[in-house]
Design a protein around this motif. Structure first.
Motif, PDB file in Angstrom:
ATOM      1  N   TYR A  34      -1.968 -13.047   1.971  1.00  0.00           N
ATOM      2  CA  TYR A  34      -1.997 -12.102   0.857  1.00  0.00           C
ATOM      3  C   TYR A  34      -1.252 -12.696  -0.329  1.00  0.00           C
ATOM      4  O   TYR A  34      -0.470 -13.637  -0.198  1.00  0.00           O
ATOM      5  CB  TYR A  34      -1.368 -10.761   1.250  1.00  0.00           C
ATOM      6  CG  TYR A  34       0.150 -10.770   1.361  1.00  0.00           C
ATOM      7  CD1 TYR A  34       0.955 -10.416   0.274  1.00  0.00           C
ATOM      8  CD2 TYR A  34       0.785 -11.130   2.543  1.00  0.00           C
ATOM      9  CE1 TYR A  34       2.342 -10.418   0.378  1.00  0.00           C
ATOM     10  CE2 TYR A  34       2.163 -11.141   2.660  1.00  0.00           C
ATOM     11  CZ  TYR A  34       2.948 -10.774   1.572  1.00  0.00           C
ATOM     12  OH  TYR A  34       4.319 -10.794   1.667  1.00  0.00           O
ATOM     13  N   ILE A  49      -1.827  -1.632  -2.208  1.00  0.00           N
ATOM     14  CA  ILE A  49      -2.628  -2.691  -1.603  1.00  0.00           C
ATOM     15  C   ILE A  49      -4.052  -2.509  -2.118  1.00  0.00           C
ATOM     16  O   ILE A  49      -4.636  -1.434  -1.959  1.00  0.00           O
ATOM     17  CB  ILE A  49      -2.611  -2.616  -0.073  1.00  0.00           C
ATOM     18  CG1 ILE A  49      -1.219  -2.915   0.474  1.00  0.00           C
ATOM     19  CG2 ILE A  49      -3.621  -3.590   0.532  1.00  0.00           C
ATOM     20  CD1 ILE A  49      -1.142  -2.866   2.003  1.00  0.00           C
ATOM     21  N   LEU A  51      -7.902  -3.943  -1.891  1.00  0.00           N
ATOM     22  CA  LEU A  51      -8.811  -4.775  -1.108  1.00  0.00           C
ATOM     23  C   LEU A  51     -10.011  -5.170  -1.949  1.00  0.00           C
ATOM     24  O   LEU A  51     -10.695  -4.316  -2.529  1.00  0.00           O
ATOM     25  CB  LEU A  51      -9.283  -4.014   0.137  1.00  0.00           C
ATOM     26  CG  LEU A  51      -8.189  -3.422   1.036  1.00  0.00           C
ATOM     27  CD1 LEU A  51      -8.828  -2.740   2.237  1.00  0.00           C
ATOM     28  CD2 LEU A  51      -7.196  -4.484   1.471  1.00  0.00           C
ATOM     29  N   PHE A 113      -2.959  -5.149   8.105  1.00  0.00           N
ATOM     30  CA  PHE A 113      -2.283  -4.479   6.994  1.00  0.00           C
ATOM     31  C   PHE A 113      -0.849  -4.126   7.359  1.00  0.00           C
ATOM     32  O   PHE A 113       0.047  -4.181   6.511  1.00  0.00           O
ATOM     33  CB  PHE A 113      -3.053  -3.232   6.575  1.00  0.00           C
ATOM     34  CG  PHE A 113      -4.468  -3.491   6.123  1.00  0.00           C
ATOM     35  CD1 PHE A 113      -4.814  -4.684   5.492  1.00  0.00           C
ATOM     36  CD2 PHE A 113      -5.468  -2.563   6.341  1.00  0.00           C
ATOM     37  CE1 PHE A 113      -6.114  -4.942   5.091  1.00  0.00           C
ATOM     38  CE2 PHE A 113      -6.771  -2.804   5.939  1.00  0.00           C
ATOM     39  CZ  PHE A 113      -7.102  -4.001   5.315  1.00  0.00           C
ATOM     40  N   LEU A 133      -3.268   2.538  -0.107  1.00  0.00           N
ATOM     41  CA  LEU A 133      -4.326   1.593   0.224  1.00  0.00           C
ATOM     42  C   LEU A 133      -5.534   1.904  -0.645  1.00  0.00           C
ATOM     43  O   LEU A 133      -6.119   2.988  -0.555  1.00  0.00           O
ATOM     44  CB  LEU A 133      -4.710   1.678   1.701  1.00  0.00           C
ATOM     45  CG  LEU A 133      -5.758   0.650   2.149  1.00  0.00           C
ATOM     46  CD1 LEU A 133      -5.201  -0.770   2.077  1.00  0.00           C
ATOM     47  CD2 LEU A 133      -6.255   0.956   3.563  1.00  0.00           C
ATOM     48  N   VAL A 143     -11.241   0.943   3.120  1.00  0.00           N
ATOM     49  CA  VAL A 143     -10.258   1.996   2.840  1.00  0.00           C
ATOM     50  C   VAL A 143     -10.726   3.320   3.431  1.00  0.00           C
ATOM     51  O   VAL A 143      -9.962   4.031   4.097  1.00  0.00           O
ATOM     52  CB  VAL A 143     -10.038   2.132   1.324  1.00  0.00           C
ATOM     53  CG1 VAL A 143      -9.180   3.358   1.013  1.00  0.00           C
ATOM     54  CG2 VAL A 143      -9.366   0.884   0.764  1.00  0.00           C
ATOM     55  N   PHE A 154      -1.002   5.084   5.750  1.00  0.00           N
ATOM     56  CA  PHE A 154      -0.548   4.870   4.378  1.00  0.00           C
ATOM     57  C   PHE A 154      -0.234   6.198   3.709  1.00  0.00           C
ATOM     58  O   PHE A 154      -0.699   7.264   4.136  1.00  0.00           O
ATOM     59  CB  PHE A 154      -1.614   4.107   3.576  1.00  0.00           C
ATOM     60  CG  PHE A 154      -1.748   2.678   3.998  1.00  0.00           C
ATOM     61  CD1 PHE A 154      -0.907   1.702   3.487  1.00  0.00           C
ATOM     62  CD2 PHE A 154      -2.703   2.311   4.938  1.00  0.00           C
ATOM     63  CE1 PHE A 154      -1.004   0.385   3.903  1.00  0.00           C
ATOM     64  CE2 PHE A 154      -2.814   0.996   5.355  1.00  0.00           C
ATOM     65  CZ  PHE A 154      -1.953   0.018   4.840  1.00  0.00           C
ATOM     66  N   TYR A 157      -4.797   7.109  -0.020  1.00  0.00           N
ATOM     67  CA  TYR A 157      -5.951   6.205  -0.025  1.00  0.00           C
ATOM     68  C   TYR A 157      -6.730   6.408  -1.318  1.00  0.00           C
ATOM     69  O   TYR A 157      -6.875   7.538  -1.801  1.00  0.00           O
ATOM     70  CB  TYR A 157      -6.857   6.496   1.172  1.00  0.00           C
ATOM     71  CG  TYR A 157      -6.197   6.227   2.504  1.00  0.00           C
ATOM     72  CD1 TYR A 157      -6.359   5.007   3.148  1.00  0.00           C
ATOM     73  CD2 TYR A 157      -5.389   7.183   3.108  1.00  0.00           C
ATOM     74  CE1 TYR A 157      -5.747   4.748   4.360  1.00  0.00           C
ATOM     75  CE2 TYR A 157      -4.768   6.936   4.323  1.00  0.00           C
ATOM     76  CZ  TYR A 157      -4.949   5.712   4.946  1.00  0.00           C
ATOM     77  OH  TYR A 157      -4.330   5.452   6.146  1.00  0.00           O
TER      78      TYR A 157
END
Length: 275
Positions: A34, A49, A51, A113, A133, A143, A154, A157
């Motif tokens: 990452y 985070i 993606l 993750f 996320l 996600v 998390f 989202y």
């Protein structure tokens, strides 16, 4: 985060903190790599985070300078993991959200993750309990899948331009705090979904996916509790069981991360009651 404490201990011996920025070598954890863009604030630092889409990279994510700057200006880190290599004829990575679609050898992305968050907590003073996320396109599929399967992983989202694939899940574990964003004219991931691979695969219906999260959140009614606008974004939200949050933002563009998304999403997140 699940098993976070044990992962932190395992990674403590990783050596001195690495920068892991867009133009420096990535940070490595046992299951992948990452990169990170950090705000100029004291820790512990909240984080998003993000993606990447199919064929993307964490380095490419940090090249989304407008979105990244909007997030770091708010005092959040942007953590940009790499998906695993996709196919021999395609560069970049993909996420293991559908085993029959994306990879012959899938990765346990939830465990990956966990490793990333634990490493970022140790190296960069990221707050592991205050991580959103988010992701775009294939990243948004990932996600949405994790929000359904492991919503406690998390703090919230935020999928953009992606949802479920068919067959949709029968149900989600819930409850969840989720902010979904989609383009009205998206032709890559249409609101209704579309067939791919000569009909072998079907993208799911975004609105039908929202109904699964309404069920998981204990919503008594399918119609929205309220509506609002932010610039060009048309927003609908559902007020359901305590500790849950569900909102859908529609914008007039196509397949992309729209300008203004980061501030709108963070305003939503920061306005949530403490869980």
């Amino acid at each position: 985060m699940k098993v976070l404490a044990s992962i932190v201990l395992a990674l403590t011996a990783a050596g001195p903190a690495a920068a892991c920025t867009r133009d420096e070598p990535a940070c490595g954890v046992p299951m992948g790599d990452y990169r990170v863009a950090l705000p100029d604030v004291e820790g512990p630092i909240p984080a998003v985070i993000f993606l990447h889409g199919a064929g993307g990279t964490g380095r490419g994510t940090l090249g989304m300078t407008g979105t990244v700057k909007a997030i770091t200006d708010r005092g959040y880190a942007v953590i940009a993991p790499d998906g695993l290599p996709w196919r021999s004829d395609r560069s970049g990575g993909i996420w293991s959200f559908r085993m029959d679609v994306v990879r012959e050898t899938p990765r346990d992305e939830a465990a990956f993750f966990d490793e990333v968050v634990a490493d970022a907590a140790q190296r960069h003073d990221v707050d592991p309990d205050n991580v959103i996320l988010a992701g775009f396109s294939a990243g948004a599929f990932m996600v949405t899948s994790l929000a359904c399967d492991a919503p406690e992983s998390f703090a919230a989202y935020a999928p953009v331009s992606g949802g479920f694939w068919r067959p949709h899940p029968d149900s989600c574990d819930g409850p969840v705090r989720l902010f979904q964003t989609h383009g009205w004219t998206d032709g890559t991931v249409p609101l209704e979904g579309r067939p791919l691979g000569n009909g072998r695969y079907l993208q799911g219906d975004i609105l039908e996916g929202l109904s699964l999260f309404r069920d998981a959140n204990g919503c008594a009614r399918p119609d929205a509790s309220g509506k609002r606008t932010t610039g060009d974004f048309l927003r609908r939200y559902w007020t359901c069981d305590d500790g849950t949050a569900l909102e859908f933002a529609l914008f007039p563009g196509g397949h992309g991360v729209p300008a203004g998304w980061a501030d709108m999403m963070l305003d939503w997140f920061e306005g949530l009651p403490e869980s």
